[in-house]
Motif scaffolding. Structure first.
Motif, mmCIF file in Angstrom:
data_model
loop_
_atom_site.group_PDB
_atom_site.id
_atom_site.type_symbol
_atom_site.label_atom_id
_atom_site.label_comp_id
_atom_site.label_asym_id
_atom_site.label_seq_id
_atom_site.Cartn_x
_atom_site.Cartn_y
_atom_site.Cartn_z
ATOM 1 N N PRO A 90 0.790 -1.243 0.000
ATOM 2 C CA PRO A 90 0.000 0.000 0.000
ATOM 3 C C PRO A 90 0.820 1.292 0.000
ATOM 4 N N ALA A 123 -2.620 -3.667 -4.180
ATOM 5 C CA ALA A 123 -1.719 -3.435 -3.046
ATOM 6 C C ALA A 123 -1.737 -4.619 -2.093
ATOM 7 N N THR A 124 -2.117 -5.766 -2.618
ATOM 8 C CA THR A 124 -2.119 -6.987 -1.813
ATOM 9 C C THR A 124 -0.725 -7.620 -1.861
ATOM 10 N N ILE A 130 -3.723 -12.540 -4.656
ATOM 11 C CA ILE A 130 -3.883 -11.265 -5.369
ATOM 12 C C ILE A 130 -4.979 -11.368 -6.429
ATOM 13 N N PHE B 98 -5.240 2.780 -0.930
ATOM 14 C CA PHE B 98 -4.933 1.401 -0.556
ATOM 15 C C PHE B 98 -4.688 1.276 0.952
ATOM 16 N N HIS B 102 -6.927 -1.282 2.937
ATOM 17 C CA HIS B 102 -6.246 -2.409 3.580
ATOM 18 C C HIS B 102 -6.156 -2.237 5.102
ATOM 19 N N GLN B 104 -4.971 0.165 7.050
ATOM 20 C CA GLN B 104 -3.738 0.696 7.632
ATOM 21 C C GLN B 104 -3.906 2.129 8.133
ATOM 22 N N TYR B 111 -12.104 -4.720 4.480
ATOM 23 C CA TYR B 111 -11.122 -5.684 3.980
ATOM 24 C C TYR B 111 -10.810 -6.715 5.069
ATOM 25 N N ASN B 116 -12.515 -14.335 -0.558
ATOM 26 C CA ASN B 116 -12.446 -14.435 -2.018
ATOM 27 C C ASN B 116 -12.691 -13.068 -2.668
ATOM 28 N N TYR B 118 -10.886 -9.433 -4.132
ATOM 29 C CA TYR B 118 -9.657 -8.915 -4.713
ATOM 30 C C TYR B 118 -9.850 -7.436 -5.033
ATOM 31 N N VAL B 119 -9.008 -6.601 -4.482
ATOM 32 C CA VAL B 119 -9.167 -5.153 -4.628
ATOM 33 C C VAL B 119 -8.108 -4.610 -5.583
#
Lengths: 365, 365
Positions: A90, A123-124, A130, B98, B102, B104, B111, B116, B118-119
């Protein structure tokens, strides 16, 4: 190289421009990518073909290769929509990546040359999933898989696992083994049948060579010596020295290929097969220019250190106590790289950040 | 609101935090999204379901809604892989996006709650093709489609098309018509059969109301008056004043729905149908706090201006001559918003950035 770690890197193309060698590594591998594309036996049609660059940083080092590969993909499958997915963590500078890919910088981009193409970023972490199952056509990654998911322990007398010994060394090797297996299991689930992984990994070749250790002065040992000087001078504490550990594992050729030859390994059982492996050394462009060209030790020192600093700085800076004022931390890091630069200036012979990569092509059954 | 223009916005959550109203707009529309998900008659299976947020900025304003929608999608189709794609222009702060998605930052994210999933992010303009044909399940966009692909002309006596007249007004309306048709044609090609677009657009409602013009003091007229003061004071030139034109078109309800009712229109012919349309006014949270709560004009002025500035600053700053030193440009812009703030402080009644949106649900046959 990738910043597949929780760090922010310098933006505005700094990364790509100071890593000409990393681009050479990718350009040298171009025939392997084209061979992999050529080998994929899938029909043309409406099904989307997905290519990925995992650990992409700002995308500048791979853009020439990606353009060639996408051109070959379009030529092979005139009708399939193409997705190009760039991944990193990220904090990566994705805006810079998109500006480069969309042709908004002075770096030439393939975007606009290939029709029915859709570019995305993820950003995984590559330690996680991914992509949806069986959706990936070509998974590419260069100079990224050496980043491990965590440091298993501190290293008592060095800054990198290549200088560690005994249990400490073993712990890094084991962490590297687990993360590599996870990486391959994740990717195998994501690959479509006949899909390929094309991976250019930092590693240790059959002669024991690795990045910055190809017969001359060992770069990681020099890092360690210069950092110890900071400790001996009282500029950093013992705790800070101990906490300085690159979150990396350099694997040997055998360690890279083991999951693909051991029939009981989850990677093998998931259907991933070794199609090609080779080691390559790409000579340090700064050392070559110095040795074969200008011969100016001062210039070599000034040009060489930034390429080391671009990817290594975070390992040293993040080990410093957050209680130190920022200016103090900046000063320590500047001193440290200044000392390294001075070593090069005083005795340039033998310094070189030659790249040592283990190139792999893997196929999903 | 989106920055679907060639601008860099202030990062680090600044955008989301200063646009509480924009989040309210989305949260108010949540039932429409859930209704749209519910109406999609597609089977469960291995085929990926894709949702998009086009013009996402840092993703903070939509994250609650997106989480709810993805939860409903997962519940409806337990097996389908889900892709969530955020799009905006290359200079958008995708790293911040992101980090928010995610988990953060201190903003709560979906998230990790949905398997299953996916971003991804895309930096392709919504005036172009973002997705492969027939691959989009739900295309969402809030407060973004008013950004047009170019300014068709300068506006001689105002800064926004809502204050333009005659040929100038017509030129903006026509540009808005073309861009809206292109947007819908692109999206229709991308939608899968039964897919839905859920669009919350800035526009002009049946009573002639629009953003910052809902019965009190007209915000865009105030922008224009304060900017003219800069001209009259000699702080900016006539050329700079003329070059100040928001790259936006506010469309009426009829203009939004015309391509969906005219059977000869390319949008209608491509199979896009109007399922729902309504106008909504979302009250300015800063004005409400002032009027119903604290009653402190100074506080209202201090809190209100940043929410205007967050999205409008670029229109004024980019019109200033690049030959002016940066500090001078900063000073002009600070003076300008300072004057607006002082107006609010001296006579707060009637100032309000109420949001006026035309909410649409569209279905692909």
């Amino acid at each position: 190289m990738s910043n597949d770690r929780d760090i922010a890197m310098k933006g505005a193309g700094y990364y790509s421009k100071s890593t000409a060698g990393a681009r050479d590594v990718i350009e040298n591998g171009l025939p392997m990518i084209l061979k992999a594309v050529d080998a994929i036996e899938q029909p043309d049609g409406s099904q989307t073909f997905t290519m990925a660059d995992m650990g992409c940083a700002d995308g500048g080092t791979s853009i020439g290769m990606v353009g060639e590969a996408l051109g070959a993909i379009r030529k092979k499958w005139p009708r399939r929509p193409i997705q190009m997915v760039y991944s990193d963590l990220p904090r990566n500078d994705f805006s810079q990546l998109f500006q480069i890919v969309h042709g908004q910088t002075d770096i030439e981009s393939y975007y606009g040359d290939i029709d029915n193409l859709y570019v995305y970023a993820s950003a995984t972490s590559f330690h996680d999933a991914i992509f949806p199952p069986e959706s990936l056509g070509i998974g590419f990654s260069a100079t990224a898989s050496h980043y491990i998911s965590k440091n298993p322990c501190t290293i008592s007398d060095h800054v990198h696992m290549v200088g560690a010994s005994g249990d400490e060394r073993e712990a890094y090797v084991e962490q590297g083994r687990k993360d590599w297996e996870t990486f391959l299991v994740r990717r195998t689930a994501e690959l479509s049948s006949q899909g390929r992984l094309v991976l250019f990994n930092f590693g240790i070749d059959e002669e024991g060579r690795y990045l910055g250790n190809t017969g001359g002065i060992n770069m990681f040992d020099t890092f360690n010596e210069c950092w110890r000087e900071q400790l001996d001078a009282g500029n950093i504490t013992t705790e800070e020295y101990l906490n300085t550990n690159f979150q990396q594992c350099y694997r040997t050729v055998d360690q890279f290929t083991a999951p693909l030859s051991d029939e009981s390994n989850p990677v093998f059982r998931a259907g991933l097969r070794l199609e090609h492996v080779e080691s390559k050394v790409v000579r340090c462009p700064y050392e070559r220019e110095f040795t074969e060209g200008h011969g100016d030790a001062d210039r070599f020192a000034r040009e060489y250190i930034p390429t080391l600093r671009s990817w290594s700085e975070v390992a040293f800076a993040s080990a410093l106590s957050p209680e130190r004022p920022v200016e103090e931390r900046v000063s320590i890091i500047d001193n440290f790289y200044g000392a390294y630069e001075e070593r090069v200036r005083q005795a340039p012979q033998g310094h070189a950040m030659d790249y040592v990569h283990i190139y792999l092509i893997l196929r999903k059954e």
